[in-house]
Design a protein around this motif. Structure first.
Motif, PDB file in Angstrom:
ATOM      1  N   UNK A 231       0.863  -1.185   0.000  1.00 11.26           N
ATOM      2  CA  UNK A 231       0.000   0.000   0.000  1.00 11.26           C
ATOM      3  C   UNK A 231       0.897   1.231   0.000  1.00 11.26           C
ATOM      4  N   UNK A 232       0.586   2.303  -0.729  1.00 13.32           N
ATOM      5  CA  UNK A 232      -0.567   2.435  -1.605  1.00 13.32           C
ATOM      6  C   UNK A 232      -0.386   1.703  -2.933  1.00 13.32           C
ATOM      7  N   UNK A 233      -1.496   1.599  -3.691  1.00 14.41           N
ATOM      8  CA  UNK A 233      -1.473   1.016  -5.030  1.00 14.41           C
ATOM      9  C   UNK A 233      -1.270   2.167  -6.014  1.00 14.41           C
ATOM     10  N   UNK A 319     -11.323  12.472  10.298  1.00 16.03           N
ATOM     11  CA  UNK A 319     -10.171  12.938   9.532  1.00 16.03           C
ATOM     12  C   UNK A 319      -9.101  11.849   9.525  1.00 16.03           C
ATOM     13  N   UNK A 320      -8.622  11.496   8.347  1.00 17.31           N
ATOM     14  CA  UNK A 320      -7.557  10.483   8.277  1.00 17.31           C
ATOM     15  C   UNK A 320      -6.219  11.205   8.122  1.00 17.31           C
ATOM     16  N   UNK A 321      -5.282  10.904   9.015  1.00 18.48           N
ATOM     17  CA  UNK A 321      -3.938  11.471   8.915  1.00 18.48           C
ATOM     18  C   UNK A 321      -3.097  10.603   8.004  1.00 18.48           C
ATOM     19  N   UNK A 322      -2.851  11.068   6.819  1.00 16.39           N
ATOM     20  CA  UNK A 322      -2.082  10.293   5.859  1.00 16.39           C
ATOM     21  C   UNK A 322      -0.605  10.584   6.005  1.00 16.39           C
ATOM     22  N   UNK A 323       0.183   9.537   6.085  1.00 14.70           N
ATOM     23  CA  UNK A 323       1.625   9.732   5.995  1.00 14.70           C
ATOM     24  C   UNK A 323       1.990   9.410   4.549  1.00 14.70           C
ATOM     25  N   UNK A 324       2.988  10.093   4.048  1.00 19.06           N
ATOM     26  CA  UNK A 324       3.397   9.875   2.661  1.00 19.06           C
ATOM     27  C   UNK A 324       4.381   8.699   2.651  1.00 19.06           C
ATOM     28  N   UNK A 325       3.900   7.520   3.068  1.00 26.31           N
ATOM     29  CA  UNK A 325       4.815   6.389   3.181  1.00 26.31           C
ATOM     30  C   UNK A 325       4.262   5.157   2.469  1.00 26.31           C
ATOM     31  N   UNK A 326       4.971   4.073   2.563  1.00 28.79           N
ATOM     32  CA  UNK A 326       4.603   2.834   1.869  1.00 28.79           C
ATOM     33  C   UNK A 326       4.730   1.672   2.844  1.00 28.79           C
ATOM     34  N   UNK A 327       3.899   0.672   2.666  1.00 30.66           N
ATOM     35  CA  UNK A 327       4.040  -0.538   3.475  1.00 30.66           C
ATOM     36  C   UNK A 327       3.940  -1.751   2.570  1.00 30.66           C
ATOM     37  N   UNK A 328       4.607  -2.808   2.987  1.00 31.45           N
ATOM     38  CA  UNK A 328       4.608  -4.046   2.193  1.00 31.45           C
ATOM     39  C   UNK A 328       4.628  -5.236   3.150  1.00 31.45           C
ATOM     40  N   UNK A 329       3.895  -6.272   2.780  1.00 31.24           N
ATOM     41  CA  UNK A 329       3.891  -7.476   3.617  1.00 31.24           C
ATOM     42  C   UNK A 329       4.182  -8.720   2.772  1.00 31.24           C
ATOM     43  N   UNK A 330       4.973  -9.618   3.352  1.00 30.23           N
ATOM     44  CA  UNK A 330       5.341 -10.872   2.704  1.00 30.23           C
ATOM     45  C   UNK A 330       4.735 -12.010   3.527  1.00 30.23           C
ATOM     46  N   UNK A 331       3.987 -12.875   2.877  1.00 30.97           N
ATOM     47  CA  UNK A 331       3.339 -13.984   3.587  1.00 30.97           C
ATOM     48  C   UNK A 331       4.243 -15.217   3.555  1.00 30.97           C
ATOM     49  N   UNK A 332       4.497 -15.765   4.726  1.00 29.45           N
ATOM     50  CA  UNK A 332       5.192 -17.045   4.829  1.00 29.45           C
ATOM     51  C   UNK A 332       4.106 -18.113   4.968  1.00 29.45           C
TER      52      UNK A 332
END
Ligand code: AMP
Ligand code: GLY
Length: 420
Positions: A231-233, A319-332
């Motif tokens: 996220x984000x896409x 109100x949503x506080x958006x950070x200008x960041x990215x997240x990623x998850x890897x499923x084991x």
């Protein structure tokens, strides 16, 4: 507040992690939970799909607030029964949960809402379904109507596959879910999902994500519940997102209100995007798994304030506080998943994984056995990280994954490749 989360996957661990950080949370319970959730919440065995069992539990434990994670309890009417008994609950009523439980229902709502989606036809007998396929040609998409744990969809590129799919579905492979079949136009484009909180009329976007549904690298192999997400896409830019809200989400909510079944909870909007135009693939009536893990990583403690605003009908002022960041998850996942896999093997090295507000190993199918953590599900751990760039988040997630020693597991090494 005493808060109860229903469910026991990576999605629920991520929810628990975010909610636990909110000062409004005095006590956190989870049913059934897993070995990771048990570190931050009191876990209880409970039949979470039985409305009266859940209500009994909530009353006995004096729970103030219930959050329903998976779709099955929602479709079984658990959120609705709790609400009717006066319990503050996040998640749609049974009727609104049909958006996930019945593909045909969703198609009818889309038609009424004039929301762009694939054209379709609905069948209850094999021979008319076959005739329709022969007339339409391929590619074509065949869907068992009803919950089929993600396995009821066949994207057929040739006639043999298409005809075989309807034969299997009417042959009873999916039980009652296959006695009704929806056949859809094949949509080209790139898939992404949009997550929206809804309190009836008001809808607030809380994030976008893309997941990897196939088991192996390069998007090969069988379909799974999701092997990783980020996220984000990027494909859901501001314009496309606005279109999706304006043309799909808001008209859908309006139709549900007009039918007397307003939607309260999170709506997972699965989209196909081509040349900036979004069309609906599916709705789910819950957070995605593993998409929730990346959303919670980015939202943190405010997730609970937003969930509370949803339940109170106060999203208009939220109100949503958006950070200008990215997240990623890897499923084991366990070797063999999404087919059959072994249960009970020990996972080592978990204590070496450093965890903080930007790096979390969320548990899915794990159980504590004495001092050991054992694998008891298909998807077992979710290495989730947040960074200034997607590349940074990805590096951190794989650094975590590489610490763990478990012969019985596998993960994809290319999560995020589309966007990178
Ligand atoms: P669903 O359970 O409806 O989300 O379908 C599962 C997956 O099948 C989706 O995530 C898409 O990748 C694919 N799919 C479903 N419907 C269509 C469609 N009409 N055109 C192309 N792909 C589809
Ligand atoms: N990751 C797809 C889903 O939760 O349905």
């Amino acid at each position: 507040m005493k808060i109860l989360i229903l469910g026991g996957g990576g999605r629920e661990h991520a929810l628990a992690w975010a909610i636990k950080q909110n000062p409004k949370c005095d006590e956190l319970l989870c049913a059934p939970g897993n070995a990771g959730i048990a570190k931050i919440a009191e876990c209880h065995e409970l039949d979470i799909e039985n409305p009266s069992t859940v209500l009994d539990f909530v009353q006995t434990h004096k729970v103030d607030f219930v959050i329903v994670g998976p779709e099955a309890p929602l479709v079984a009417g658990v959120a609705q029964s709790l609400r009717e008994a006066g319990v503050t609950t996040f998640g749609p009523d049974k009727a609104a949960a049909q958006l996930e439980a019945s593909k045909n229902f969703t198609k009818e709502v889309c038609a009424q809402a004039n929301a762009p989606t694939a054209s379709y036809a609905y069948f209850t007998d094999l021979s008319s379904a076959k005739t329709y396929i022969l007339n339409q040609g391929v590619p074509i998409v065949i869907k068992a109507d009803g919950l089929a744990a993600g396995k009821g969809v066949v994207v057929a590129m040739d006639l043999e596959t298409a005809l075989g799919a309807v034969e299997t579905m009417f042959g009873g492979e999916f039980g009652a879910a296959g006695a009704e079949v929806v056949i859809e136009e094949f949509m080209e484009g790139e898939e992404a999902s949009l997550f929206v909180l809804c309190d009836g009329m008001t809808a607030v976007t809380i994030g976008t994500a893309q997941d990897h549904k196939r088991a192996f690298n390069g998007d090969a192999g069988p379909n799974t519940g999701g092997m990783g997400a980020y996220s984000p896409a990027p494909i859901l830019d501001a314009n496309t997102l606005e279109k999706a809200m304006h043309e799909i989400v808001k008209p859908t909510l309006k139709v549900l209100v007009s039918r007397g079944t307003p939607y309260q909870g999170v709506l997972y909007v699965g989209l196909m995007i081509k040349e900036g135009q979004p069309r609906l693939v599916e709705y789910n009536v819950r957070f995605g798994d593993p998409e929730c893990q990346v959303l919670m990583m980015r939202l943190g403690a405010q997730a609970f304030d937003l969930i509370e605003a949803t339940v109170k009908g106060e999203l208009e002022a939220a109100h949503v506080n958006w950070a200008d960041d990215h997240a990623l998850t890897v499923v084991l996942a366990a070797q063999g998943y999404p087919g059959s896999y072994e249960k009970g093997s020990i996972i080592k090295g978990l204590e070496k994984v450093a965890q903080d507000s930007k790096n979390m190993c969320f548990h899915a199918g794990t159980t504590r056995n004495g001092d050991d953590i054992t694998a008891t599900g298909g998807r077992v751990l979710n290495f989730t990280a947040r960074g200034e760039s997607l590349g940074e988040a990805r590096q951190q997630a794989y650094d975590m994954a590489n610490q763990v020693e478990w012969q019985g597991g596998f993960y994809r090494t290319d999560i995020g490749w589309h966007a990178l």
